[in-house]
Design a protein around this motif. Sequence first.
Motif, PDB file in Angstrom:
ATOM      1  N   GLU A  12       0.752  -1.045  -0.049  1.00 41.92           N
ATOM      2  CA  GLU A  12      -0.144  -0.035   0.094  1.00 41.92           C
ATOM      3  C   GLU A  12       1.026   1.277   0.171  1.00 41.92           C
ATOM      4  O   GLU A  12       0.375   2.159  -0.459  1.00 41.92           O
ATOM      5  CB  GLU A  12      -1.010  -0.086   1.267  1.00 41.92           C
ATOM      6  N   ALA A  13       2.055   1.248   0.684  1.00 38.64           N
ATOM      7  CA  ALA A  13       2.824   2.325   0.890  1.00 38.64           C
ATOM      8  C   ALA A  13       3.769   2.741  -0.270  1.00 38.64           C
ATOM      9  O   ALA A  13       3.848   3.847  -0.939  1.00 38.64           O
ATOM     10  CB  ALA A  13       3.963   2.199   1.927  1.00 38.64           C
ATOM     11  N   SER A  42       8.902  -0.840  -2.404  1.00 37.36           N
ATOM     12  CA  SER A  42       9.139  -0.703  -0.882  1.00 37.36           C
ATOM     13  C   SER A  42      10.497  -1.008  -0.491  1.00 37.36           C
ATOM     14  O   SER A  42      11.090  -0.899   0.397  1.00 37.36           O
ATOM     15  CB  SER A  42       7.992  -1.200  -0.045  1.00 37.36           C
ATOM     16  N   GLU A  68       0.548   5.993   3.761  1.00 40.50           N
ATOM     17  CA  GLU A  68       1.193   7.408   3.449  1.00 40.50           C
ATOM     18  C   GLU A  68       2.194   7.715   4.205  1.00 40.50           C
ATOM     19  O   GLU A  68       3.595   8.186   3.844  1.00 40.50           O
ATOM     20  CB  GLU A  68       0.247   8.315   3.254  1.00 40.50           C
ATOM     21  N   TRP A  69       2.163   7.785   5.795  1.00 40.91           N
ATOM     22  CA  TRP A  69       3.092   7.927   6.442  1.00 40.91           C
ATOM     23  C   TRP A  69       4.175   7.081   6.489  1.00 40.91           C
ATOM     24  O   TRP A  69       5.454   7.373   6.467  1.00 40.91           O
ATOM     25  CB  TRP A  69       2.525   7.730   8.145  1.00 40.91           C
ATOM     26  N   ARG A  82       5.379   5.337   3.816  1.00 39.98           N
ATOM     27  CA  ARG A  82       5.956   5.754   2.411  1.00 39.98           C
ATOM     28  C   ARG A  82       7.150   6.765   2.753  1.00 39.98           C
ATOM     29  O   ARG A  82       8.242   6.687   2.216  1.00 39.98           O
ATOM     30  CB  ARG A  82       5.203   6.302   1.404  1.00 39.98           C
ATOM     31  N   GLU A  83       6.558   7.741   3.484  1.00 37.44           N
ATOM     32  CA  GLU A  83       7.448   9.030   3.624  1.00 37.44           C
ATOM     33  C   GLU A  83       8.598   8.625   4.651  1.00 37.44           C
ATOM     34  O   GLU A  83       9.925   8.870   4.404  1.00 37.44           O
ATOM     35  CB  GLU A  83       6.880  10.340   4.538  1.00 37.44           C
TER      36      GLU A  83
END
Length: 367
Positions: free
Chosen positions: A278-279, A284, A324-325, A327-328
Amino acid sequence: MTLKTELDQARNNIKTDSYPISIRELVLLYKDGELDIHPEFQRFLRWTIKQKTNFIESILLGIPIPSIFVFQRDDGVLDVVDGLQRISTILQFMGELKDEEEKLMPPLTLEAAQYLPSLKDKVWDLENPNTVGPEIQKFFRQEKIDIKFLLRDSDSQAKYELFQRVNTGGTPLSDQEVRNCILIMINSEAFREFEELSKNEDFQTACPIPEKALMERYDLEIVLRFLILRSIPIDDVKEIGDLGQFLTTQMRLEFAREEFSLEKDRDLFNRTFCILREAADDSSLRRYDPNKKRFVGPFLISAFEMVALGVAYNIDLVEEYGAEWLREKICGAWSDERTQGIYGQGVSTARRLPKTLEFGRNFFSEA
């Protein structure tokens, strides 16, 4: 303890016997269920038709072939420890080899060989016009093979150690293929669980492994690394010398237990790779280049250690903060000064692993 004392104790743990048997006797043992070659192993046997033909030619020419190693189980059945490809080739040539579902596999059609080019297109079946013929069949059945027996009163781990050490014939198996065979002997249900985890679509997306490595089952090695390393104390990791040997030893210890269960591990595995996908989808576990502002290069084992195992260690917190967090955080990991010098070419596994694991566990616990 002196060398002589160590040797006496070690030899006492391994009791062997040896004598030759004919191919006819070998096939009868197999057909009567007294010789177990583990049909599940067929997926790891990678002899080409040419290699199989050369082996059959060697038998016909009377060229000595390496001994077959078997382990005598408590029920009297002989467990093949080394010689799987040789025995499978003989059985397939004679049309007797069965698959995991007890169905006969297609018989072997030979190619031309160096000394016997007329073997081209030859088969065992007497009703086939290309048959090798009854005389050669009779000669072939009478040929003898040396069998070395590891007796049932040997140490319980001896056959796994033996399999690992003597797996040298034919096309060598990869380290993980050897582990897979050992795992099937230890706990076939655990192996099937491993297979199921490796088929997880989120895992396959996050770990885009090259085709050649997939053929050697590197995907199952990644699954094993996840299960063994996900919560291991960092101090224990620092004591690891040879990671490959460590994985094999831990696998034998962990998955031979009667109370073995992968239920919790399966849930953690699925949650980890679900949120990784998802990220950042298939990026990833690649390196993020802050200058280019994108992920670059192939799947990295160091990224697996830092990111996948770091996320798994902190899965509840990571899921709370969301994809989202995450991924960052993944992007930020590659420019964090703590990662400098702990991955890349020239960094040994023994030196890298404690640092990548510790960094990942700490980094993904930081909001």
